[in-house]
Design a protein around this motif. Structure first.
Motif, PDB file in Angstrom:
ATOM      1  N   ILE A  64     -13.406  34.444  90.545  1.00 22.37           N
ATOM      2  CA  ILE A  64     -13.459  34.712  91.983  1.00 22.37           C
ATOM      3  C   ILE A  64     -13.218  33.406  92.713  1.00 22.37           C
ATOM      4  CG2 ILE A  64     -14.933  35.496  93.855  1.00 22.37           C
ATOM      5  CD1 ILE A  64     -16.395  37.157  91.704  1.00 22.37           C
ATOM      6  N   GLY A  87     -12.417  35.003  98.278  1.00 17.02           N
ATOM      7  CA  GLY A  87     -12.862  36.342  97.943  1.00 17.02           C
ATOM      8  C   GLY A  87     -11.902  37.101  97.062  1.00 17.02           C
ATOM      9  N   THR A 131      -9.511  37.800  93.582  1.00 18.08           N
ATOM     10  CA  THR A 131      -9.713  37.605  92.157  1.00 18.08           C
ATOM     11  C   THR A 131      -8.391  37.281  91.516  1.00 18.08           C
ATOM     12  OG1 THR A 131      -9.426  39.953  91.727  1.00 18.08           O
ATOM     13  CG2 THR A 131     -11.686  39.158  92.029  1.00 18.08           C
ATOM     14  N   GLN A 137     -19.752  30.754  96.720  1.00 16.06           N
ATOM     15  CA  GLN A 137     -18.877  31.629  95.933  1.00 16.06           C
ATOM     16  C   GLN A 137     -19.682  32.741  95.275  1.00 16.06           C
ATOM     17  OE1 GLN A 137     -16.703  29.103  93.263  1.00 16.06           O
ATOM     18  NE2 GLN A 137     -15.216  28.500  94.814  1.00 16.06           N
ATOM     19  N   ILE A 162     -20.662  35.263  97.984  1.00 18.89           N
ATOM     20  CA  ILE A 162     -19.531  36.118  98.354  1.00 18.89           C
ATOM     21  C   ILE A 162     -19.280  37.149  97.267  1.00 18.89           C
ATOM     22  CG2 ILE A 162     -17.031  36.132  98.714  1.00 18.89           C
ATOM     23  CD1 ILE A 162     -17.413  33.395 100.139  1.00 18.89           C
ATOM     24  N   ALA A 163     -19.313  36.722  96.015  1.00 19.48           N
ATOM     25  CA  ALA A 163     -19.105  37.655  94.904  1.00 19.48           C
ATOM     26  C   ALA A 163     -20.194  38.722  94.883  1.00 19.48           C
ATOM     27  CB  ALA A 163     -19.090  36.894  93.577  1.00 19.48           C
ATOM     28  N   GLN A 164     -21.404  38.323  95.153  1.00 14.94           N
ATOM     29  CA  GLN A 164     -22.511  39.270  95.181  1.00 14.94           C
ATOM     30  C   GLN A 164     -22.309  40.300  96.290  1.00 14.94           C
ATOM     31  OE1 GLN A 164     -26.299  37.417  95.923  1.00 14.94           O
ATOM     32  NE2 GLN A 164     -27.443  39.070  94.975  1.00 14.94           N
ATOM     33  N   MET A 165     -21.848  39.852  97.456  1.00 14.97           N
ATOM     34  CA  MET A 165     -21.609  40.770  98.567  1.00 14.97           C
ATOM     35  C   MET A 165     -20.433  41.704  98.271  1.00 14.97           C
ATOM     36  SD  MET A 165     -22.424  38.654 102.075  1.00 14.97           S
ATOM     37  CE  MET A 165     -21.093  37.498 101.928  1.00 14.97           C
ATOM     38  N   LYS A 166     -19.366  41.177  97.648  1.00 14.94           N
ATOM     39  CA  LYS A 166     -18.192  42.002  97.348  1.00 14.94           C
ATOM     40  C   LYS A 166     -18.487  43.060  96.297  1.00 14.94           C
ATOM     41  CE  LYS A 166     -14.145  40.675  96.856  1.00 14.94           C
ATOM     42  NZ  LYS A 166     -12.903  40.121  96.382  1.00 14.94           N
ATOM     43  N   ASN A 167     -19.356  42.733  95.354  1.00 21.06           N
ATOM     44  CA  ASN A 167     -19.579  43.620  94.216  1.00 21.06           C
ATOM     45  C   ASN A 167     -20.843  44.462  94.316  1.00 21.06           C
ATOM     46  OD1 ASN A 167     -17.223  42.793  92.764  1.00 21.06           O
ATOM     47  ND2 ASN A 167     -18.266  40.867  92.356  1.00 21.06           N
ATOM     48  N   GLN A 168     -21.451  44.506  95.483  1.00 24.64           N
ATOM     49  CA  GLN A 168     -22.647  45.325  95.616  1.00 24.64           C
ATOM     50  C   GLN A 168     -22.271  46.801  95.736  1.00 24.64           C
ATOM     51  OE1 GLN A 168     -24.939  44.516  99.094  1.00 24.64           O
ATOM     52  NE2 GLN A 168     -23.158  44.296 100.399  1.00 24.64           N
TER      53      GLN A 168
END
Length: 132
Positions: free
Chosen positions: A4, A8, A10, A32, A35-41
């Protein structure tokens, strides 16, 4: 391998990110991950925004503490070097008066500067030391 990036997106063929030294997490790596945590929730059960802000605020406080500690270490080192410079070639007397002599050299230790006298004895340059 999927990584990532900071924007944001991939990428399957991107090079792995360099790990921070000592297993620590720097500010950009933390962002980072956030952001990854927010995108993949899970969109049906999003995490609380306050929790994200709390994580960011906590990391910011730790980062500021680390910076303050680094500045304090620099200040203490500078102070120890000034004491060492003032002591070389002068006569020092220990706090209890048991050791007196001319300073030949000074070694900076983690606790306090340590003066080596011309006769080989050592005196810690701390509270109560008299320099003449």
């Amino acid at each position: 391998m999927t990584s990532i990036n900071a924007l944001g997106g991939t990428s399957a063929a991107s090079a792995p990110a360099a790990k921070p030294a000592g297993g620590t997490l720097d500010y950009s790596a933390f962002l980072q991950l956030l952001i990854a945590q927010m995108k993949n929730q899970d969109p049906t059960e999003p995490m609380d925004t306050a929790q994200y802000m709390g994580q960011l605020a906590s990391f910011s406080q730790v980062e500021q503490s680390v910076a303050a500690n680094a500045k304090l270490d620099q200040l203490l080192t500078s102070s120890a070097l000034q004491i060492a410079d003032a002591a070389v070639g002068r006569t020092v007397t220990s706090a209890d008066g048991s050791v007196t002599g001319q300073v030949a050299s000074v070694r900076i230790s983690s606790d306090a500067p340590v003066a080596t006298l011309t006769d080989g004895r050592e005196v810690t340059l701390g509270a109560g030391i008299r320099i003449a």
